[in-house]
Design a protein around this motif. Sequence first.
Motif: not given
Length: 94
Positions: A43-57
């Motif tokens: 639920h946390d925004q930092p966790g979701l943002a990090a997941a998005g960054m990993h997906a892009l990589l």
Amino acid sequence: MVQERLSGDTAYTTVLTILTRLRDMGLVTRRKEGRGHLHARVHDQPGLAAAGMHALLDEGGDRGAVPARFVSDLSAEDERMLERMLHGDDPGRT
């Protein structure tokens, strides 16, 4: 149970595969409960943002270009914070 909440005849192994992939992307957490596991979404925004960054990589291409571009657009203050985090000097690091 996740499988019970899905419509249709989704196989247990399919549900498990999807949950494992979501966990690997950082979108869900998993903890042991009894003989199975309990999954919960992040639920946390930092966790979701990090997941998005990993997906892009993980999409492929030049893995160095994405972080290099990100860092080049940081403010001086954010750049110093990132440098402290990379060296383990930031108390807010988890």
